[in-house]
Design an enzyme around this catalytic site. Structure first.
Site, mmCIF file in Angstrom:
data_model
loop_
_atom_site.group_PDB
_atom_site.id
_atom_site.type_symbol
_atom_site.label_atom_id
_atom_site.label_comp_id
_atom_site.label_asym_id
_atom_site.label_seq_id
_atom_site.Cartn_x
_atom_site.Cartn_y
_atom_site.Cartn_z
ATOM 1 C CG HIS A 150 18.758 18.797 30.923
ATOM 2 N ND1 HIS A 150 17.815 17.821 31.102
ATOM 3 C CD2 HIS A 150 18.621 19.648 31.974
ATOM 4 C CE1 HIS A 150 17.132 18.081 32.205
ATOM 5 N NE2 HIS A 150 17.610 19.173 32.751
HETATM 6 C C1 BDR Z 1 16.844 22.290 28.763
HETATM 7 O O1 BDR Z 1 16.283 23.492 29.278
HETATM 8 C C2 BDR Z 1 17.296 24.359 29.674
HETATM 9 O O2 BDR Z 1 16.997 24.991 30.901
HETATM 10 C C3 BDR Z 1 18.563 23.546 29.766
HETATM 11 O O3 BDR Z 1 19.677 24.352 29.428
HETATM 12 C C4 BDR Z 1 18.348 22.453 28.765
HETATM 13 O O4 BDR Z 1 18.791 22.816 27.476
HETATM 14 C C5 BDR Z 1 16.335 21.138 29.603
HETATM 15 O O5 BDR Z 1 14.947 21.067 29.523
#
Ligand code: BDR
Ligand code: CA
Length: 306
Positions: free
Chosen positions: A239
């Protein structure tokens, strides 16, 4: 060269984004601001410094920010990221202290000193960014841009919630902050689950083997982080590195220009990000497709560079 402040909640994928930023020749990391999200803010602050110290760049300041979302208690994601927030990667606890200033004051100082030069890349809940915009209303107009990882916009089959069926984790955690940031009218690139959940943008065990062949500090820590993701979920979701990559090479992604509404409060649809019909208010550039293999190549080539 992009002058960048990283606002983050490391977090496995935040840490991978940090390593990518540090290894990229197109980015100069001016500082890191930390926020509560994946873990309490003391832990995310320690984790940022653990990575910096391991990579011998402890001179990069880490300013601690909000311990809680604006209107909700923190609900961390340690069950996803491991008890230390970094997949039990074994990095030593930090020796360097956090910066004396709070995150929003630290960010404002950097931006006021270099107007229109600093880009903010936010990969956690947007609490610090909202606090900064509330305290320094001139800030949105003085940043060079804001790239954020957040939201699920229903633009691809992957654009559904991950914290709830309707909401992505970062936006769900602090929807009031996200609302403030989206309403600020500044130029925003939003990289959401629509693209980050595309299986072609994930790292698999073959990528891990490639990372393991390198004997650098960056490859070593990246391998530990990626391995945890693969062991626990079959692949390592990228992500936050993908949000950073949007800055490095925007052509990796397609974007649509959209008016975005964030659902605030604490109802069933808390943190949902809805695309509304266009009107006179400012649009957000929302990522709608990714060239996953090209992103993975870019990530690996940066990480594996000596
Ligand atoms: C986001 O949520 C967090 O757990 C990850 O670091 C990322 O930024 C993904 O939904
Ligand atoms: Ca994050």
């Amino acid at each position: 060269m992009h002058k960048v402040v990283l606002d983050m909640d490391p977090g496995i994928d935040d840490a991978l984004a940090l390593i990518l930023a540090l290894k990229s020749s197109e980015v100069q990391v001016l500082g890191i601001t930390t926020v509560a999200g994946n873990a309490p803010v003391e832990v995310t602050s320690a984790n940022a410094r653990r990575v910096l110290e391991y990579l011998n760049v402890e001179s990069i300041p880490v300013a601690m920010g909000a311990a809680n979302p604006l209107n909700h208690p923190l609900e961390d994601a340690l069950s996803y990221h491991g008890p230390d927030g970094l997949g039990n990667c074994g990095l030593a606890m930090p020796l360097t202290p956090v910066h004396a200033a709070k995150a929003w004051d630290f960010l404002a100082r950097l931006v006021l000193d270099a107007p229109h030069e600093v880009t903010l890349v936010a990969t956690g809940p947007l609490t610090n960014v909202a606090c900064a915009f509330e305290r320094y209303p001139e800030l949105p107009g003085l940043l060079a841009g804001l790239v954020l990882m957040g939201g699920a916009y229903g633009l691809t089959p992957y654009g559904k919630g991950n914290r709830t069926p309707f909401a992505e984790f970062n936006i769900w955690q602090d929807p009031e902050a996200a609302h403030t940031v989206v309403k600020s009218g500044m130029d925003i690139l939003a990289v959401g689950l629509d693209v980050t959940m595309d299986p072609a943008a994930c790292l698999n065990s073959q990528h891990l083997e490639q990372i393991k062949t390198k004997q650098t500090q960056a490859a070593h820590v990246a391998a530990r982080l990626v391995e945890f993701g693969i062991e626990h979920r079959g692949c390592c979701r990228m992500h936050d590195p993908l949000a950073l990559a949007a800055l490095l090479d925007a052509s990796l992604l397609d974007f649509i220009s959209a008016k975005v509404e964030v659902v605030t409060g604490n109802d069933w649809d808390r943190g949902a990000t809805r695309i509304l019909p266009p009107d006179s208010s400012r649009s957000v550039q929302v990522a709608s497709a990714v060239d996953g293999p090209r992103f993975v190549r870019l990530f690996l080539s940066c990480i594996l560079e000596e």
